[in-house]
Design a protein around this motif. Structure first.
Motif, mmCIF file in Angstrom:
data_model
loop_
_atom_site.group_PDB
_atom_site.id
_atom_site.type_symbol
_atom_site.label_atom_id
_atom_site.label_comp_id
_atom_site.label_asym_id
_atom_site.label_seq_id
_atom_site.Cartn_x
_atom_site.Cartn_y
_atom_site.Cartn_z
ATOM 1 N N GLY A 170 0.818 -1.216 0.000
ATOM 2 C CA GLY A 170 0.000 0.000 0.000
ATOM 3 C C GLY A 170 0.849 1.262 0.000
ATOM 4 N N LEU A 171 1.947 1.236 0.758
ATOM 5 C CA LEU A 171 2.863 2.388 0.768
ATOM 6 C C LEU A 171 3.436 2.606 -0.618
ATOM 7 C CD1 LEU A 171 5.235 2.317 3.886
ATOM 8 C CD2 LEU A 171 3.591 4.085 3.254
ATOM 9 N N GLN A 172 3.818 1.504 -1.266
ATOM 10 C CA GLN A 172 4.403 1.591 -2.598
ATOM 11 C C GLN A 172 3.413 2.214 -3.583
ATOM 12 O OE1 GLN A 172 7.263 -1.406 -4.161
ATOM 13 N NE2 GLN A 172 5.520 -2.025 -5.361
ATOM 14 N N THR B 139 -5.993 11.947 8.563
ATOM 15 C CA THR B 139 -5.085 12.689 9.452
ATOM 16 C C THR B 139 -5.898 13.467 10.491
ATOM 17 O OG1 THR B 139 -3.418 12.881 7.717
ATOM 18 C CG2 THR B 139 -3.258 14.439 9.544
ATOM 19 N N GLU B 140 -6.944 14.146 10.016
ATOM 20 C CA GLU B 140 -7.799 14.933 10.911
ATOM 21 C C GLU B 140 -8.479 14.022 11.938
ATOM 22 O OE1 GLU B 140 -10.346 17.620 8.694
ATOM 23 O OE2 GLU B 140 -11.655 17.774 10.459
ATOM 24 N N PHE B 141 -9.007 12.920 11.448
ATOM 25 C CA PHE B 141 -9.725 11.965 12.292
ATOM 26 C C PHE B 141 -8.787 11.378 13.362
ATOM 27 C CE2 PHE B 141 -12.562 8.516 13.258
ATOM 28 C CZ PHE B 141 -13.811 9.032 12.937
ATOM 29 N N ILE B 142 -7.589 10.992 12.939
ATOM 30 C CA ILE B 142 -6.624 10.376 13.863
ATOM 31 C C ILE B 142 -6.120 11.409 14.865
ATOM 32 C CG2 ILE B 142 -4.287 9.383 13.979
ATOM 33 C CD1 ILE B 142 -5.061 7.893 11.309
ATOM 34 N N THR B 159 1.566 10.206 9.717
ATOM 35 C CA THR B 159 2.224 8.905 9.552
ATOM 36 C C THR B 159 1.204 7.783 9.713
ATOM 37 O OG1 THR B 159 4.287 9.814 10.399
ATOM 38 C CG2 THR B 159 4.048 7.407 10.483
ATOM 39 N N LEU B 160 0.381 7.891 10.755
ATOM 40 C CA LEU B 160 -0.636 6.866 10.977
ATOM 41 C C LEU B 160 -1.660 6.861 9.851
ATOM 42 C CD1 LEU B 160 -1.164 7.124 14.851
ATOM 43 C CD2 LEU B 160 -0.493 5.066 13.587
ATOM 44 N N ALA B 161 -1.993 8.035 9.316
ATOM 45 C CA ALA B 161 -2.964 8.123 8.218
ATOM 46 C C ALA B 161 -2.428 7.409 6.975
ATOM 47 C CB ALA B 161 -3.276 9.586 7.905
ATOM 48 N N LEU B 164 -2.336 3.640 7.658
ATOM 49 C CA LEU B 164 -3.652 2.983 7.710
ATOM 50 C C LEU B 164 -4.244 2.823 6.303
ATOM 51 C CD1 LEU B 164 -5.896 1.807 9.454
ATOM 52 C CD2 LEU B 164 -6.750 4.122 9.858
ATOM 53 N N ILE B 165 -4.098 3.855 5.480
ATOM 54 C CA ILE B 165 -4.582 3.771 4.093
ATOM 55 C C ILE B 165 -3.800 2.679 3.347
ATOM 56 C CG2 ILE B 165 -4.739 5.009 1.881
ATOM 57 C CD1 ILE B 165 -4.944 7.620 3.716
ATOM 58 N N ALA B 166 -2.479 2.650 3.543
ATOM 59 C CA ALA B 166 -1.641 1.627 2.899
ATOM 60 C C ALA B 166 -2.084 0.238 3.346
ATOM 61 C CB ALA B 166 -0.172 1.857 3.240
#
Lengths: 199, 199
Positions: A170-172, B139-142, B159-161, B164-166
């Protein structure tokens, strides 16, 4: 791969390599289904028949591209295994560096893995096998790191393996869609620092 | 989307909807570049001109497909925002459920996002914008969840956003490649339990 008379001349080998390079580029930008033999032939400066002489079909060309990628991967894994006292952090970072060096191949992998979700795609079985192997490898590695107290035992090694592979994929993808949007290396580094106690 | 005379008859609307459904299916299995207008027309049982009457080009068809997906997404997000006291866990789980219900659209998203890595792909800008918006939203939510002490502050919200998406994208890809290989719901659930204190 079976040897064919093609391999007996240096010129034949050079043409074959040039076709493979052009195929990687074409598949990486247009996908397997979007790429065409004619386009690859034009890129190399040979005729359609010239391509088909080396690779009798687009599927055979795809197989050869994936084989070449696997050979490079195996070399990479052997180097990792030979490295003394390799840690999870080092292993993940080496994999990221390795992917960064091979941006073209990484992009190929992104598009082919996504296309291969369709069971009718010629690389479907390849990616099913590939993900099974990577999950096993990561699970074993993480289990070992847990036994040594370097990774939390609150999550099963299989769960962490699936999650880590998902995170890297996902990062990629995000990084490939917009390279300047965030620092993928930093995100990965921060997460590893949070999760892993390699020191 | 601009209104055209096409919309004035029920029959026209029904044909337009059938073309959109067939296009989603074609793009989801063969990608944008692998799918063809002729194939979509055959699926619906209209002529090539019949498709082009409603959507003058394959790019316009792609735009309409993405617009339809966005409309559904906006409805989903509005429902989430209207829900009282929504937590990060609930939001992520609702997104997973929503994706699971729309497996065809999820597969479409996997392949189109991978294809769009190429700046020459007609959906490239769409996915650049889309990922920017999702990163901002997460990002806003986290950040809010961190302020309430429900998520670790050891990692930056951005970073967490990104992570999490990844994770969600990568989990979806692995799950689509081999659905029976592992329990994606369980993996996500275990990770959320580990990371989030919503109770």
């Amino acid at each position: 791969m079976a040897r064919t008379p093609t391999f007996t001349t240096a010129e034949g080998r050079a043409t074959r390599d040039a076709i493979l390079d052009a195929a990687i580029k074409a598949f990486a930008t247009r996908g397997y289904r979007g790429a065409s033999i004619d386009q690859i032939a034009a890129e190399v400066g040979v005729s359609r028949q010239g391509v088909l002489h080396h690779f009798p079909s687009k599927t055979k060309l795809l197989t050869a591209v994936l084989d070449r990628r696997d050979e490079q991967d195996i070399q990479h894994h052997e180097q990792m295994q030979e490295a003394e006292g390799i840690t999870l952090t080092n292993a993940v970072r080496a994999t990221q560096d390795y992917r960064a060096e091979r941006r073209g191949l990484a992009q190929l992998y992104t598009i082919l893995s996504a296309e291969s979700v369709d069971p009718g795609h010629p690389a479907h079985e390849y990616f099913v096998d590939r993900y099974r192997r990577i999950r096993e490898m990561f699970t074993e590695f993480i289990g070992g790191a847990q036994a040594e107290g370097r990774v939390t035992k609150d999550l099963a090694p299989e769960t962490l393996a699936v999650a880590l592979i998902a995170l890297l994929d996902g990062l990629q993808l995000q990084d490939q869609i917009e390279h300047e949007a965030f620092d993928a290396e930093q995100v990965l580094s921060d997460l590893l620092d949070f999760f892993v106690r390699d020191e």
